[in-house]
Design an enzyme around this catalytic site. Structure first.
Site, PDB file in Angstrom:
ATOM      1  N   SER A 139      22.865  27.471 -24.705  1.00 26.98           N
ATOM      2  CA  SER A 139      22.869  26.372 -25.668  1.00 26.98           C
ATOM      3  C   SER A 139      23.424  25.067 -25.130  1.00 26.98           C
ATOM      4  CB  SER A 139      23.668  26.781 -26.917  1.00 26.98           C
ATOM      5  OG  SER A 139      24.996  27.136 -26.567  1.00 26.98           O
ATOM      6  N   ASP A 158      30.825  21.169 -32.925  1.00 23.30           N
ATOM      7  CA  ASP A 158      31.050  22.329 -33.772  1.00 23.30           C
ATOM      8  C   ASP A 158      32.159  23.158 -33.125  1.00 23.30           C
ATOM      9  OD1 ASP A 158      29.809  23.735 -31.675  1.00 23.30           O
ATOM     10  OD2 ASP A 158      27.894  23.883 -32.711  1.00 23.30           O
ATOM     11  N   HIS A 181      30.496  23.838 -29.200  1.00 25.82           N
ATOM     12  CA  HIS A 181      29.812  22.872 -28.331  1.00 25.82           C
ATOM     13  C   HIS A 181      30.462  21.487 -28.387  1.00 25.82           C
ATOM     14  CE1 HIS A 181      26.777  25.884 -29.666  1.00 25.82           C
ATOM     15  NE2 HIS A 181      26.493  25.891 -28.374  1.00 25.82           N
TER      16      HIS A 181
END
Length: 409
Positions: free
Chosen positions: A94, A384, A387
């Site tokens: 991600s 978040d 990340h």
């Protein structure tokens, strides 16, 4: 003395109870999400054409005109000066996924608000961030283009194919169990997609010259491993028969095999990014850091052992493939310093994310319905609970470019 011992024992008991409670809550959350999406416990999503790869009408819709204009302007600007490399090709998780998970059957997505909060038009693209991610900044500094697109993007253009894409899939890892548990694209499947990509490049260019140039002079970046440690090993306890050292060795084995397979595919300039201090990201502090939400030492022990192991493996591969440039990019120390001394980098908060409470929200838990966004995103190191923000990514990308990219050009 006895009173102090008893107090300490009570404190430890409370801490253990709290940690176990958080662990049970995280597992309960996983089971709840699994109920709504049974595919999370099925086999991993694969490359286009597989049964569990679907395309939604929403994602197939054209991107906003301003975003298209931004991309075209970026390409035009990049073309004013000769790029430092013909293409940037990315594999991983991600941290470098610009939206490949959007149209596969997984809950590990970021194609909804508030993701994209500071992207062009406030448009969520599937990037796990409020804005751009590291590979966008690297591609821009290389003079290639301003945004590195997802290979599975419905809006992918011919020029994007010729100048590079990302095959990364949020939630994946080197441990074969990791993409299966999250139902995302495995690293071997990303490599299979790359072979498909080369065929498309040959078809688009009309011959083999462009594909050969990409293989010989393009930059190949690999960034994965964090989800193996945080999710597969600690949260789900799916490798409970491994201690920290042996699990790090397992990851090194699979990661080095991936690098060698990429070399066999023709890549000659390979950048390998190490695991960051994953035990210090907000979600792992919450789940494994005790009442004080300290960094989880266990997470970081595996990260350090893995990074050391990969440095050795890459050194061995350099000897085995003398015509290939292999660079290990160590981001652990730099990111750790950012986390421990946020004010030195222009941040005021480094232990919570900007989305929601900042303690656990990530992916579907960070959404426009239940999660408010902090007042000033620029104050936060993390977007978040897992990340970093665009601002933090820009600082990290500049560090990587200035210290490592020059070694591979």
């Amino acid at each position: 003395m006895t009173g102090h011992v008893a107090a300490a024992a009570n404190t430890n008991a409370n801490t253990n109870t709290n940690t176990n409670t958080l662990r049970r809550l995280s597992l309960l959350l996983f089971l709840i999400l699994s109920f709504f999406n049974p595919a999370i416990c099925s086999t991993a999503a694969t490359a286009p054409g597989a049964a569990n790869a679907t395309t939604s009408a929403a994602s197939a819709a054209a991107m906003p005109k301003q975003q298209q204009q931004h991309q075209h302007e970026g390409k035009a600007k990049a073309n004013k000066a000769a790029p430092m490399a013909p293409a940037l090709i990315v594999f991983g998780d991600s941290i470098v996924d610009p939206g490949n998970n959007n149209d596969i059957n997984t809950i590990i997505k970021a194609d909804f608000p508030p993701y994209g909060h500071d992207f062009l038009d406030h448009h969520p693209t599937g990037r796990f961030c409020n804005g751009r991610i590291p590979t966008d900044f690297i591609a821009s500094r290389l003079g290639i283009k301003d945004l590195l697109p997802a290979y599975l993007s419905p809006q992918l253009e011919k020029q994007d194919l010729l100048t590079g894409v990302s095959f990364a899939s949020g939630g994946t890892g080197f441990d074969p169990l990791t993409p299966q548990l999250a139902s995302v694209i495995s690293m071997p499947d990303q490599l299979r997609m790359f072979h498909e990509y080369l065929d498309k490049v040959r078809a688009a260019s009309g011959d083999d010259a462009k594909a050969s140039e990409i293989l010989s002079r393009g930059i190949f970046a690999i960034c994965a491993g964090s989800d193996d440690v945080a999710n597969t090993y600690f949260t789900l306890r799916a490798r409970s028969n491994y201690d920290h050292a042996s699990y790090a060795r397992l990851l090194v084995q699979h990661a080095s095999s991936f690098v060698e397979d990429l070399i066999h595919a023709g890549a000659r300039r390979v950048a390998f990014i190490g695991i960051p201090p994953i035990g210090c990201v907000p979600s792992q502090r919450t789940m494994s850091g005790g009442l004080e939400r300290e960094c989880s030492q266990g997470h970081n022990e595996i990260a350090v052992a893995y990074n050391a192991g990969m440095e050795k493996e890459l050194a061995a591969l350099r000897g085995k493939y003398p015509g290939t440039l292999l660079v290990f990019m160590d981001i652990y120390g730099f990111l750790y310093d950012m986390m421990m001394h946020p004010s030195s980098y222009g941040f005021t908060q480094s232990t919570r994310g900007c989305c929601g409470t900042g303690l656990l929200e990530v992916s579907v838990l960070c959404n426009g319905v239940t999660s408010a966004v902090c007042a000033d995103v620029g104050d936060y190191l993390f977007w978040d609970s897992y990340h970093p923000t665009e601002k933090a990514y820009k600082i990290l990308a500049d560090f990587v470019f200035d210290n490592y990219v020059k070694l591979i050009l």
